[in-house]
Design an enzyme around this catalytic site. Sequence first.
Site, PDB file in Angstrom:
ATOM      1  N   LYS A  49       0.825  -1.217   0.000  1.00 24.44           N
ATOM      2  CA  LYS A  49       0.000   0.000   0.000  1.00 24.44           C
ATOM      3  C   LYS A  49       0.854   1.261   0.000  1.00 24.44           C
ATOM      4  O   LYS A  49       0.626   2.181  -0.799  1.00 24.44           O
ATOM      5  CB  LYS A  49      -0.916  -0.019   1.219  1.00 24.44           C
ATOM      6  CG  LYS A  49      -1.642   1.295   1.482  1.00 24.44           C
ATOM      7  CD  LYS A  49      -2.525   1.205   2.705  1.00 24.44           C
ATOM      8  CE  LYS A  49      -1.732   1.009   3.979  1.00 24.44           C
ATOM      9  NZ  LYS A  49      -0.911   2.196   4.331  1.00 24.44           N
ATOM     10  N   THR A  50       1.834   1.312   0.890  1.00 23.49           N
ATOM     11  CA  THR A  50       2.673   2.504   0.994  1.00 23.49           C
ATOM     12  C   THR A  50       3.457   2.720  -0.295  1.00 23.49           C
ATOM     13  O   THR A  50       3.606   3.860  -0.763  1.00 23.49           O
ATOM     14  CB  THR A  50       3.644   2.372   2.184  1.00 23.49           C
ATOM     15  OG1 THR A  50       2.887   2.205   3.385  1.00 23.49           O
ATOM     16  CG2 THR A  50       4.529   3.596   2.314  1.00 23.49           C
ATOM     17  N   ASP A 240      -4.334   8.189   3.214  1.00 23.74           N
ATOM     18  CA  ASP A 240      -3.853   6.870   3.616  1.00 23.74           C
ATOM     19  C   ASP A 240      -4.722   6.333   4.758  1.00 23.74           C
ATOM     20  O   ASP A 240      -5.261   7.102   5.552  1.00 23.74           O
ATOM     21  CB  ASP A 240      -2.395   6.989   4.074  1.00 23.74           C
ATOM     22  CG  ASP A 240      -1.738   5.640   4.306  1.00 23.74           C
ATOM     23  OD1 ASP A 240      -2.207   4.639   3.734  1.00 23.74           O
ATOM     24  OD2 ASP A 240      -0.747   5.594   5.053  1.00 23.74           O
ATOM     25  N   GLU A 241      -4.853   5.015   4.855  1.00 26.29           N
ATOM     26  CA  GLU A 241      -5.607   4.349   5.937  1.00 26.29           C
ATOM     27  C   GLU A 241      -7.015   4.940   6.074  1.00 26.29           C
ATOM     28  O   GLU A 241      -7.489   5.247   7.167  1.00 26.29           O
ATOM     29  CB  GLU A 241      -4.858   4.464   7.274  1.00 26.29           C
ATOM     30  CG  GLU A 241      -3.443   3.913   7.273  1.00 26.29           C
ATOM     31  CD  GLU A 241      -3.383   2.393   7.270  1.00 26.29           C
ATOM     32  OE1 GLU A 241      -4.437   1.750   7.104  1.00 26.29           O
ATOM     33  OE2 GLU A 241      -2.274   1.853   7.424  1.00 26.29           O
ATOM     34  N   GLN A 271      -9.309  -4.265   7.625  1.00 28.56           N
ATOM     35  CA  GLN A 271      -8.426  -3.929   8.742  1.00 28.56           C
ATOM     36  C   GLN A 271      -8.933  -2.723   9.524  1.00 28.56           C
ATOM     37  O   GLN A 271      -8.154  -2.050  10.201  1.00 28.56           O
ATOM     38  CB  GLN A 271      -7.004  -3.674   8.231  1.00 28.56           C
ATOM     39  CG  GLN A 271      -6.366  -4.904   7.601  1.00 28.56           C
ATOM     40  CD  GLN A 271      -4.896  -4.696   7.271  1.00 28.56           C
ATOM     41  OE1 GLN A 271      -4.046  -4.615   8.153  1.00 28.56           O
ATOM     42  NE2 GLN A 271      -4.597  -4.598   5.990  1.00 28.56           N
ATOM     43  N   ARG A 648      -0.361 -10.897  10.168  1.00 26.31           N
ATOM     44  CA  ARG A 648       0.944 -10.437  10.662  1.00 26.31           C
ATOM     45  C   ARG A 648       2.024 -11.491  10.423  1.00 26.31           C
ATOM     46  O   ARG A 648       3.209 -11.192  10.505  1.00 26.31           O
ATOM     47  CB  ARG A 648       0.894 -10.156  12.177  1.00 26.31           C
ATOM     48  CG  ARG A 648      -0.052  -9.074  12.675  1.00 26.31           C
ATOM     49  CD  ARG A 648       0.049  -7.784  11.923  1.00 26.31           C
ATOM     50  NE  ARG A 648      -0.940  -7.753  10.852  1.00 26.31           N
ATOM     51  CZ  ARG A 648      -0.915  -6.919   9.824  1.00 26.31           C
ATOM     52  NH1 ARG A 648       0.087  -6.081   9.695  1.00 26.31           N
ATOM     53  NH2 ARG A 648      -1.850  -6.925   8.897  1.00 26.31           N
TER      54      ARG A 648
END
Length: 703
Positions: A49-50, A240-241, A271, A648
Amino acid sequence: MSRPYELKPFRPKVELQIDYAGELNEQQHAAATAQPGPALVIAGAGSGKTRTLTYRVAYLIETGTPPESILLLTFTNKAAQEMMGRVRSLLGSDLANLWGGTFHSIGHRMLRRYADLIDYRKDFTILDRQDSKDLLKTCIGALDFDPKETRFPKPDVLQNVFSMSANMGTPIEELLGTRYPHFSQLVAPIEALGKAYTKRKHAANVMDFDDLLTLWHRLLKDNDDVRERLQHRFRFILVDEYQDTNELQAELIDMLGAKHKHVMVVGDDSQSIYSWRGADFRNILNFPEKYPGAATYKIEVNYRSTPEILAVANAAIKANIHQFEKQLEPARPSGNRPAVVACNDGNEQAAFVAQRALELREEGIELTDMAVLYRSHFHALELQLELTRRNIPFAISSGIRFFEQAHVKDVAAHLKLICNPLDEVSFKRAAMLMRGIGTKGADKLWTIFHDERTRLMAGAAESEDGDPDWDVEEGDSAEPVTAAPKEPIAAALRITGVKAPKKASNAWTQFADTMGQLEDPGMRGRPSDMIQLLMDASYEEYLKENFENYRSRLDDLVQLASFALQFDDIEEFLGQLALLTNVEAEAQQSEPDDEKIKLSTIHQAKGLEFDVVFVIMLCDGLFPSARSLEDLDGEEEERRLFYVAVTRARNELYLTYPLIREAQGYGDYMQTASRFLSEIPRELVEDWSLQTSTPYSDSDEMF
């Protein structure tokens, strides 16, 4: 009819320096080089994503968009700095004109420029949390309403009430009814206090943290010229997010992007796990409706986990109704199937995790590459003891350390005073829980209590030696004390209470009575019952009054009481508490490169990844939590939390739960495996026995 935004491809002014197609996968490339207009990028866990957002900024600049026309909104300064640093590295140029940062930092910059338009001076100062609390105390003191006449929320709770109301766009009356029902009868004075607090801030030319958003929102809403100027300037808005935005943040984005509608939001609805602090996952779900014609891009290639772990992750989130369908696809080669481990009880679960961690370390995996994740702090109590016994170093990153939390220390202080009436620190901590008793008052009361208890015990000792407590003349009607009272601590407290402040009178009487029950010899061998008695007597009410998250703190204490069932006397229990507290403190102070297994709540672990992940305490009522099961939204957020935990893991994943759990007041009872485990097809996981660390496949039943 022309559209409110253009859907023409960019026409680069210069030849592109970056090979976007070569450096990004097909899904990332499509999002990074998207046409102007509203766009929703659903970026699955571990999908880059980043990286995609970074290349999007670079692409905009390379295709002729001035950096000052781009606004990048993030949730942490670290994320903003990381992305802008990467863009600088990609383009090899300075981006001083690019606006990037958290919502609050951008709001601060806006208000510094235009504060005079909302009747503030531009040299306003910002209150930190303690400053805000102090100002609230001043406002409470000026109320016509006397908070001492009833149970009134403390400043910490009031701060959260006002903050949630502002960020969620929810009236105080409605918020109290849903989240703070124990204060719902105080709507009028709390609303009056909110208005007084706002006036005081304005008069002092100060803003608190929430004002950086609420006043920014007011600035845009009430000033057409400023709003249009900013809309014209920021042609491209990247967020973002986005799944973590609240109502207020979503409205700010909409107002800024209303002119060009070149709004690209990036996030993962699967998420979204922060509703408890005001985030609304519906913002991302409803984006296509809010922006008709918005392009949707899905980034589903996962570079983090093995195919076997991703298969479990995809299955884990499938049952959620409110979501964008997505399927994480692996970029890595095959590995081991995740293991589901049913243990007899919490101690055996802890032993399994510790033993397996040691085995993996022997196989070459460092402890620093392993993590144990859990829903709530108290889920790791037995594990901390087991790791300590085996001398396995661990680091805790679950917010405030469990045994250092105020409510745990408050309860422990009462129990310590029972064991050791000379414990001045514990006495003062218990005393200062009462209204009107501060540090100086607690000092005075301690001196009285200590002297009175000493006198009572000395009188009893003299009586046992055959000496009278005082000379009695013939015919004197006074009766000497011949023995210490059955409850010497409570007796000394009752005498001390005469000197307690009037406003603490009732609470002190309750304190003395409770301590009398706790020091009963029959109670001292039941530390679990002692904790429950404290909660029932007064401490639950204290939590409601003083903490906005009182429910989770109460859950902690209920589980602490269950944990205490394994101890036969209060001294042993307190000794273990002291040991764990010191171990936690040492873990926090350790060097960052020390080899330690990571213990963390799932909320704290979001954004992190590990070679090996253990997810523990997967029982219905624990994970998902009992309270979350009251409605569909709660259950679905818990399932998203489970999905975050699973994703994770890079190489190995262990999902564990105890079959039996001790509960205060109920003894042993059978646990039901988490419903999230039953939603995973059996063929995707291995069922592990408890006697060996090797999987077996002939079990009749798994969950």
